[in-house]
Design a protein around this motif. Sequence first.
Motif, short mmCIF file in Angstrom:
data_model
loop_
_atom_site.label_atom_id
_atom_site.label_comp_id
_atom_site.label_asym_id
_atom_site.label_seq_id
_atom_site.Cartn_x
_atom_site.Cartn_y
_atom_site.Cartn_z
N LEU A 184 6.93 -0.66 -12.29
CA LEU A 184 6.87 -1.26 -10.96
C LEU A 184 8.17 -1.01 -10.19
O LEU A 184 8.50 -1.73 -9.27
CB LEU A 184 6.61 -2.76 -11.07
N ALA A 185 8.92 0.02 -10.61
CA ALA A 185 10.17 0.34 -9.94
C ALA A 185 9.91 0.78 -8.50
O ALA A 185 8.99 1.58 -8.23
CB ALA A 185 10.90 1.45 -10.70
N LEU A 186 10.68 0.24 -7.56
CA LEU A 186 10.50 0.57 -6.15
C LEU A 186 11.11 1.94 -5.86
O LEU A 186 12.20 2.25 -6.30
CB LEU A 186 11.17 -0.49 -5.27
N ASN A 187 10.37 2.75 -5.12
CA ASN A 187 10.87 4.07 -4.76
C ASN A 187 11.46 4.05 -3.35
O ASN A 187 11.46 3.03 -2.67
CB ASN A 187 9.77 5.13 -4.87
N GLU A 188 11.96 5.21 -2.92
CA GLU A 188 12.64 5.29 -1.62
C GLU A 188 11.70 4.95 -0.47
O GLU A 188 12.12 4.31 0.50
CB GLU A 188 13.20 6.71 -1.45
N PHE A 189 10.45 5.37 -0.57
CA PHE A 189 9.49 5.10 0.51
C PHE A 189 9.32 3.59 0.71
O PHE A 189 9.32 3.10 1.84
CB PHE A 189 8.14 5.74 0.18
N VAL A 190 9.15 2.87 -0.40
CA VAL A 190 8.92 1.42 -0.31
C VAL A 190 10.16 0.71 0.22
O VAL A 190 10.07 -0.20 1.07
CB VAL A 190 8.54 0.85 -1.69
N MET A 191 11.34 1.12 -0.27
CA MET A 191 12.58 0.50 0.19
C MET A 191 12.77 0.72 1.69
O MET A 191 13.13 -0.21 2.43
CB MET A 191 13.76 1.10 -0.58
N ARG A 192 12.53 1.94 2.13
CA ARG A 192 12.68 2.23 3.56
C ARG A 192 11.67 1.45 4.40
O ARG A 192 12.02 0.91 5.45
CB ARG A 192 12.51 3.73 3.81
N GLN A 193 10.42 1.40 3.93
CA GLN A 193 9.40 0.66 4.68
C GLN A 193 9.75 -0.81 4.79
O GLN A 193 9.56 -1.44 5.83
CB GLN A 193 8.03 0.84 4.02
N GLY A 194 10.27 -1.38 3.69
CA GLY A 194 10.68 -2.78 3.72
C GLY A 194 11.82 -3.02 4.69
O GLY A 194 11.83 -4.01 5.44
N ILE A 195 12.81 -2.10 4.68
CA ILE A 195 13.94 -2.24 5.60
C ILE A 195 13.48 -2.10 7.05
O ILE A 195 13.88 -2.87 7.93
CB ILE A 195 15.02 -1.19 5.26
N TYR A 232 -5.95 -2.45 -7.70
CA TYR A 232 -4.66 -2.01 -7.20
C TYR A 232 -3.96 -1.12 -8.22
O TYR A 232 -3.90 -1.44 -9.41
CB TYR A 232 -3.79 -3.23 -6.88
N LEU A 233 -3.45 0.01 -7.74
CA LEU A 233 -2.78 1.03 -8.54
C LEU A 233 -3.71 1.74 -9.52
O LEU A 233 -3.25 2.42 -10.43
CB LEU A 233 -1.59 0.43 -9.32
N SER A 234 -5.01 1.57 -9.32
CA SER A 234 -5.98 2.15 -10.26
C SER A 234 -6.90 3.18 -9.62
O SER A 234 -7.86 3.62 -10.25
CB SER A 234 -6.83 1.03 -10.89
N GLY A 235 -6.66 3.56 -8.40
CA GLY A 235 -7.51 4.55 -7.74
C GLY A 235 -7.29 5.94 -8.31
O GLY A 235 -6.16 6.43 -8.37
N MET A 242 0.82 -1.20 0.00
CA MET A 242 0.00 0.00 0.00
C MET A 242 0.87 1.27 0.00
O MET A 242 0.49 2.27 -0.61
CB MET A 242 -0.95 0.01 1.20
N VAL A 243 2.01 1.23 0.65
CA VAL A 243 2.93 2.37 0.57
C VAL A 243 3.42 2.53 -0.86
O VAL A 243 3.55 3.66 -1.37
CB VAL A 243 4.13 2.17 1.54
N PHE A 244 3.65 1.41 -1.55
CA PHE A 244 4.06 1.48 -2.96
C PHE A 244 2.97 2.16 -3.80
O PHE A 244 3.26 3.04 -4.62
CB PHE A 244 4.32 0.08 -3.50
N ILE A 286 0.50 -0.21 8.32
CA ILE A 286 0.11 0.16 6.97
C ILE A 286 0.68 1.52 6.58
O ILE A 286 1.19 1.68 5.48
CB ILE A 286 -1.43 0.17 6.81
N SER A 287 0.61 2.49 7.45
CA SER A 287 1.15 3.82 7.16
C SER A 287 2.67 3.79 7.09
O SER A 287 3.33 3.00 7.79
CB SER A 287 0.72 4.82 8.24
N TYR A 288 3.23 4.65 6.26
CA TYR A 288 4.69 4.76 6.16
C TYR A 288 5.24 5.40 7.43
O TYR A 288 4.68 6.36 7.95
CB TYR A 288 5.06 5.61 4.95
N GLY A 289 6.35 4.87 7.91
CA GLY A 289 6.99 5.45 9.08
C GLY A 289 7.82 4.44 9.84
O GLY A 289 7.30 3.39 10.23
#
Length: 389
Positions: free
Chosen positions: A40-51, A246-249, A27-29, A340-343
């Motif tokens: 479908l390239a991962l951005n900084e937000f997604v990478m950070r959330q995964g880490i 998904y990704l269509s909103g 959902m952050v993606f 769910i929220s980024y942080g």
Amino acid sequence: MRSASLNNLDFPLIFCTLAALGVGIIMVFSATKTGDASSLALNEFVMRQGIYGLIGFAIMLGVARLDYRIIESFTLPFYVVTVGLLGLVYALGKMSYGSQRWINLGIFPIQPSELAKLSLILVLAKLLSSHHRELHRVKWFVAALVLLAIPAAIVLEQPDLGTGIVLGAIFLGICVGARVRGRIFLGASILSIPALYVFWQFVMYEYQRNRLMVFLDPTRDLQGEGYNIWQARITIGSGGWLGQGYLSGTQSQLNFLKVQYSDFIFSVVAEEFGFIGSLCLVALLFILVWRCLVVASRAPDSYGSLIAVGVATWIGMQVFINIGMNIGLMPVTGIPLPFISYGGSSLMSILLGLGLVQSVALRSSSVIFGGSPLSAGWARSARTTLRPR
């Protein structure tokens, strides 16, 4: 002192935690995706959330292996350090969205108010479990109230009304779990009436009062405070029963919704997966809270039981507030949706709390896997949860 048995791990809680982490990353993606819709390239937000999720989950498992009764000896120092970090925010804090809540450590910013939730749980659990035979006396309720007031006052000054509300909810949840006498709550409720007036008039900032008024009528300021409240309602309503995909909103992908990767990520879920998908997410988070309460009911002592109750209250209250402000039932307070929220600070603090819950589960007297709090066995256990230690 019971030895830990891996059979006592609450596996449903682990599965729900992993599922919630996975939902949060996807959902952050979606909420932070930019550029070509097919990319479908991962951005900084997604990478950070995964880490953050991987590190936090590893910490959770590590803390689970640590006996929570050893941590009891370090509860007060942890509380003092946390209060010190809250005070340090004023000197080194980073300003964001009108609030000074973060300390930048270089690698990632830390939000001490998230640690304050966990430290409050630990210090209240220690105080009330140590004096469980004397909880009919007002002085222990007042002592617990002082332990709440110190971090809450600093947090409210940052200003962070949402975290202050969560701290208050944790206090009430643990006091109820410790079975503080009803007449003490009644007396405190009566005394709180003039205190609420003083809080409204002299403690709350003007913008916080405006937010509450806009919450009652978002149309009075559609270009300002009411904008995101109204957009969130449109976003949720556009999802219908099954969502736009998904990704269509349209609302979220076209960035009509502000801070959609954090405070309003539930609206993104509702738009893309509809009412059914939103209900599934709420059910997942409800099961996670429920499993914490199951652990509390079977804890080997009152200290462990109150830790689990505090973590359940923490997560449950944040879910209630965040979803409530997304659907217009609560004012906007900046509280993230757990997992769910980024942080990073919020996610890792909650995983640390769940690690303590698993530590309690490991040392329980019975296997928790598959247990149901609707069973007669749970009812018998619940009646003796706060037995003498």
